[in-house]
Design an enzyme around this catalytic site. Sequence first.
Site, mmCIF file in Angstrom:
data_model
loop_
_atom_site.group_PDB
_atom_site.id
_atom_site.type_symbol
_atom_site.label_atom_id
_atom_site.label_comp_id
_atom_site.label_asym_id
_atom_site.label_seq_id
_atom_site.Cartn_x
_atom_site.Cartn_y
_atom_site.Cartn_z
ATOM 1 N N GLY A 303 10.141 2.696 0.615
ATOM 2 C CA GLY A 303 9.321 3.928 0.664
ATOM 3 C C GLY A 303 8.822 4.493 -0.778
ATOM 4 C CB SER A 304 8.106 7.880 -2.015
ATOM 5 O OG SER A 304 7.455 8.311 -0.798
ATOM 6 C CB ILE A 305 11.745 3.940 -4.112
ATOM 7 C CG1 ILE A 305 12.906 4.791 -3.732
ATOM 8 C CG2 ILE A 305 12.265 3.305 -5.739
ATOM 9 C CD1 ILE A 305 13.620 5.615 -4.861
ATOM 10 C CG PHE A 306 6.460 0.265 -4.496
ATOM 11 C CD1 PHE A 306 7.158 -0.946 -4.995
ATOM 12 C CD2 PHE A 306 5.028 0.171 -4.204
ATOM 13 C CE1 PHE A 306 6.387 -1.895 -5.113
ATOM 14 C CE2 PHE A 306 4.180 -0.678 -4.890
ATOM 15 C CZ PHE A 306 4.935 -2.088 -5.302
ATOM 16 C CE LYS A 307 4.669 8.491 -2.422
ATOM 17 N NZ LYS A 307 4.832 9.769 -1.608
#
Length: 575
Positions: A303-307
């Site tokens: 999820g948004s950790i990859f941002k």
Amino acid sequence: MNYKRVIGFSFFLLIGFGVMLYRLADIQLLSTESFGPKNVNLLEESVEQRTTEINLSSGRGIFLDNEKNPLNQAIRKDIVLFPFLDQIKNQSILEDLPVQTYQLKQKIKDLKKPAYLSDLFSVTITDTLYNKVKSVKVPGIVAVERTVVQDPTDAQHLIGIVRKNKEEYFKRYPESEDKKDAKPLGISGLQATFDPFLQSENEQKILYHVDAQGAPMMGLNLRYVGEADPFYPTKVLTTIDMKKQKLSEEAIENYNMKMGGLVLLDIQSREVLAMVSRPSIDSDQPFEGDTIKNQMLTAHFPGSIFKTVTAAAALETDKVDLSRTFNCDRNLYGDGPSDRKLGKLSFTESFAQSCNRTFAQIANELVQQDRTILETYADKLGLLDPVGWQGRVFHFDDFKQFTNEEDGQVWGNEQDPYVNRAIAQTAIGQKEVKVTPLAIANMMATVADGGNKKEVKTVQKILYSNGTTMFDFPTHPMTENVLKPQTTKLLQGLMEQVVQSGTGQTFKGLEVSGKSGTAETGQDGKYHHWFAGYFPKDDPKYAMVVVDLYQSDEASTTYKVYKDVVASIMEGESS
């Protein structure tokens, strides 16, 4: 004629008698240690025929925490009952044992070999009972201290478990096939990884002798065998901090996390201080339902950790101005309204609030110019290849401390980097993006450490029995394909804003910086809930990730677990 027959018969008798004498001499005197084509040791075999034994210790090596306390071994007081105990007249001591006497006598009658009282009846042997049995010295009942290598209750997926598996044992160690019994071996975790170093012949036993009918030879005392060896069994010195491990286990247990876990790293050394995985291993059927799988070494949708990766690529290539604004009222693809109406946000605010549209737009701009840019920066942050320690250990050319650690991935196929919607989904850690919690924890340590990449260790050394070092696992810095220090400085600022004004405000006052993430799983209403970061933010010492897998929004325990563990660690260090 009769005389010649007698002479001939006598001659053959003499030859036969001579052959028999030679055969007896060969057995008794000449070839006692190497008899026949299989070189049988007759002395050992004869003793074995007249000897019955019970193991006090298997001789298998053990694991230690970072303060050298045993992790999977217990020295337990116990009582050994021998099969011939029912032949002894003075059995008054049996009345002091914590079981019904008639049940005990029936068990003894059925015994074929010595057995532990605690194994027969699942009872605890008190110090008082142990000392009394030791003092009365009744033949056939002996108080002993036995060494038990047991399934770990803490860090169980990391340490692993040991079981008997004859087929697997001889497959791993074919040179042992001439031996009678296969030893227990590690089937998961570090027990499996370090099994070649943990195997040992140094068993400790109690022996007693029997006659030809199997009855005890009471004139011979029980004999203890297993001389002290300064080298074996070995000890594996791990990096686990048991105080931090236990409080991590307790936090996850308190909030009843069903599937997921936690990784806590020391930023400078990249040593694993705590690792918890759920569900717990089913000791009776470890492979049933895959409970033996360590979820912290398994790749999941981040999820948004990859941002963090998308942000790093944009910042280091100067493709984004921190003050540039984005329309966060639009959805991921920009073709409709967003579920979260956030208005116009700057790049910094977009990271703090985890605006999907911002990162989808930036990723499409980046990928149009360089189709491999997201992979490049995922690699710079250590998310693609295994991050666990690997290298040469004696004759093992590519020894890995985490043998089951999965690779990360960015794209699902070669076409995705050419499809705008696929790029948008990938930019926010969806589509085919998968990363292990261990790698994400290490990414946070890399950001906190100014971009310094290092392999993660969970074992410091292999020690001989006397404490001297057999092998020391050196720290492996990774100097190629790293972020610029100024990029990590900017990422630190972004992560600080997540807590100060964004999705991580629940951690205000705890000196935490980090990034949240919620990933769709393909199961209706079920998500992966993440928080990864480091603390204390101004002088980072620890990096930690917590993930609650396949959980609804309402039931997610990620923030609660993270908050409790950080608070407990900081409170412990301030007291």
